[in-house]
Design an enzyme around this catalytic site. Structure first.
Site, PDB file in Angstrom:
ATOM      1  N   ARG A  60     -16.473  28.730 -88.502  1.00 21.92           N
ATOM      2  CA  ARG A  60     -16.773  27.475 -87.823  1.00 21.92           C
ATOM      3  C   ARG A  60     -16.112  27.346 -86.453  1.00 21.92           C
ATOM      4  O   ARG A  60     -16.745  26.923 -85.480  1.00 21.92           O
ATOM      5  CB  ARG A  60     -16.339  26.279 -88.697  1.00 21.92           C
ATOM      6  CG  ARG A  60     -17.314  25.943 -89.780  1.00 21.92           C
ATOM      7  CD  ARG A  60     -16.607  25.295 -90.948  1.00 21.92           C
ATOM      8  NE  ARG A  60     -15.863  26.330 -91.658  1.00 21.92           N
ATOM      9  CZ  ARG A  60     -16.369  27.036 -92.682  1.00 21.92           C
ATOM     10  NH1 ARG A  60     -17.551  26.759 -93.137  1.00 21.92           N
ATOM     11  NH2 ARG A  60     -15.677  27.995 -93.266  1.00 21.92           N
ATOM     12  N   THR A  61     -14.830  27.694 -86.368  1.00 26.65           N
ATOM     13  CA  THR A  61     -14.129  27.473 -85.102  1.00 26.65           C
ATOM     14  C   THR A  61     -14.727  28.347 -84.004  1.00 26.65           C
ATOM     15  O   THR A  61     -15.032  27.870 -82.901  1.00 26.65           O
ATOM     16  CB  THR A  61     -12.616  27.761 -85.268  1.00 26.65           C
ATOM     17  OG1 THR A  61     -12.155  27.021 -86.389  1.00 26.65           O
ATOM     18  CG2 THR A  61     -11.832  27.378 -84.038  1.00 26.65           C
ATOM     19  N   LYS A  89      -5.933  50.349 -79.158  1.00 27.05           N
ATOM     20  CA  LYS A  89      -5.277  51.464 -78.450  1.00 27.05           C
ATOM     21  C   LYS A  89      -3.798  51.161 -78.235  1.00 27.05           C
ATOM     22  O   LYS A  89      -3.104  51.855 -77.514  1.00 27.05           O
ATOM     23  CB  LYS A  89      -5.936  51.681 -77.084  1.00 27.05           C
ATOM     24  CG  LYS A  89      -7.407  52.058 -77.157  1.00 27.05           C
ATOM     25  CD  LYS A  89      -7.940  52.256 -75.742  1.00 27.05           C
ATOM     26  CE  LYS A  89      -9.448  52.404 -75.712  1.00 27.05           C
ATOM     27  NZ  LYS A  89      -9.976  52.348 -74.351  1.00 27.05           N
ATOM     28  N   ARG A 110      -7.219  32.621 -81.240  1.00 26.29           N
ATOM     29  CA  ARG A 110      -6.742  32.555 -82.627  1.00 26.29           C
ATOM     30  C   ARG A 110      -5.946  33.827 -82.889  1.00 26.29           C
ATOM     31  O   ARG A 110      -6.415  34.936 -82.634  1.00 26.29           O
ATOM     32  CB  ARG A 110      -7.901  32.451 -83.615  1.00 26.29           C
ATOM     33  CG  ARG A 110      -7.433  32.547 -85.052  1.00 26.29           C
ATOM     34  CD  ARG A 110      -8.480  32.188 -86.051  1.00 26.29           C
ATOM     35  NE  ARG A 110      -8.701  30.750 -86.108  1.00 26.29           N
ATOM     36  CZ  ARG A 110      -9.414  30.156 -87.063  1.00 26.29           C
ATOM     37  NH1 ARG A 110      -9.966  30.870 -88.019  1.00 26.29           N
ATOM     38  NH2 ARG A 110      -9.578  28.847 -87.055  1.00 26.29           N
ATOM     39  N   HIS A 138      -3.451  23.885 -85.450  1.00 22.98           N
ATOM     40  CA  HIS A 138      -4.877  24.047 -85.146  1.00 22.98           C
ATOM     41  C   HIS A 138      -5.316  22.712 -84.517  1.00 22.98           C
ATOM     42  O   HIS A 138      -6.012  21.915 -85.141  1.00 22.98           O
ATOM     43  CB  HIS A 138      -5.617  24.336 -86.457  1.00 22.98           C
ATOM     44  CG  HIS A 138      -7.003  24.860 -86.296  1.00 22.98           C
ATOM     45  ND1 HIS A 138      -7.707  24.797 -85.110  1.00 22.98           N
ATOM     46  CD2 HIS A 138      -7.833  25.453 -87.205  1.00 22.98           C
ATOM     47  CE1 HIS A 138      -8.903  25.344 -85.314  1.00 22.98           C
ATOM     48  NE2 HIS A 138      -8.999  25.744 -86.561  1.00 22.98           N
TER      49      HIS A 138
END
Ligand code: NCD
Length: 320
Positions: A60-61, A89, A110, A138
């Protein structure tokens, strides 16, 4: 011109907000909703690019941020998981943030580490928006949850909210509690297994703000008169030993029987995704808003926030 305190600013914690700022987002969201309904939304963010750097899974986010920028005519650089990036890497977090800040106008981030968004804000030359930093916060989720609550509960300072679930890793809960603490006098019951109590520093900070915060490790009758039930998943992925998760995974479940004990005017919320903590037969009860109203705010609140951060006067521009 409406003063815009968000313009070119980072949003990494709910503690950066006050009631006036939230009112502005609310006012802008209302305009956006009506412009979308009438098909008269201006492409306010045309020419702006949002990088979405998601080091952790998201449905959703991630999707709602990309939807939000596109509704406003902007573009995006999507990294849904960093497996395809130079992170594999061995590139450092700092170098990645520095690089992307040269490619876009804002970064939505995130990351599994607490404080990663705030840290990124010291490195990036463009605004950082926290879409979840480990078990910490959040903030954009909490803003839309507040709007869902406010459309049902008009006097928040006298309201009673019950929050159930994982209070240690529930970052949406930490941000929601932060935003609710702007309404001193509010009563909040936090209910969790003993293993997942709200961290002590958060308990003292919230009480210090005037929140009447009551902790429970079992569901007792005091909670049933609440105006809001905010349920959250026990975060399976945070347990090193899955046996510890199995011991508590079913410690509570909202069922049709729970609904019988709740007020007719109460609402049941969940940030999603859900595991087993709300029975699917609850979904069709009008008090269940997690698959309806809560989702409705997801894109429009993020549109409002992006517009506030990337445009000097979005309210004025949309009202012209
Ligand atoms: C939550 C999250 O990722 O913090 N979901 C969300 O963003 N709406 C909740 C969770 O993972 O349980």
């Amino acid at each position: 011109m409406t003063h815009n305190p968000f313009f070119q600013s980072h949003l990494y914690s709910i503690s950066q907000l006050d009631k006036e700022k939230i009112e502005l987002v609310y006012a802008l969201e209302k305009i956006i909703v009506s412009r979308l309904q009438t098909g008269t939304l201006k492409p306010l963010l045309q020419g702006k690019i949002l990088s979405a750097l998601f080091y952790e899974p998201s449905s959703r986010t991630f999707a709602s941020f990309l939807s939000a920028i596109q509704y406003f005519g902007g573009g995006f650089i999507p990294f849904h998981g960093m497996e395809a990036s130079s992170v594999t890497k061995g590139e450092s977090f700092e170098d990645t943030i520095r690089t992307f800040s040269h490619f876009c106008n804002a970064i939505v981030l995130r990351h599994p580490d607490k404080g990663s968004s705030e840290h990124a804000s010291h490195i990036s030359s463009v605004p950082i928006i926290n879409a979840g930093d480990g078990g910490n916060e959040h903030p954009t989720q909490a803003i839309m949850e507040l709007f869902t609550i406010q459309s049902h509960v008009h006097d928040l300072a006298n309201a009673t909210i019950t929050i159930l679930g994982d209070l240690v890793y529930g970052r949406t809960i930490h941000s929601l509690l932060g935003i609710l603490s702007l309404f001193p006098g509010i009563t909040v019951h936090v209910v969790s297994p003993q293993e997942l109590l709200l961290p002590r520093d958060r308990v003292s900070a919230l009480r210090h703000h005037g929140m009447n915060l009551i902790e429970h490790t079992t569901i007792d009758d005091r909670i049933w008169m609440s105006d809001v039930f905010y349920v959250n998943r026990i975060k399976k992925e945070k347990f090193k030993d899955q046996k510890d998760y199995e011991k508590i995974r079913n410690w509570f479940r909202i069922t049709p029987d729970s609904l019988k004990k709740m007020k007719q005017t109460a609402i049941v919320m969940h940030p999603l995704p859900r595991a087993d903590e709300i029975d699917t037969s609850v979904d069709t009860d009008p008090r269940a808003v997690y698959l309806t109203e809560q989702l409705d705010h997801m894109v429009t609140v993020r549109m409002a926030l992006l517009a506030m951060i990337l445009h000097p006067d979005p309210i004025g521009a949309l009202q012209e």
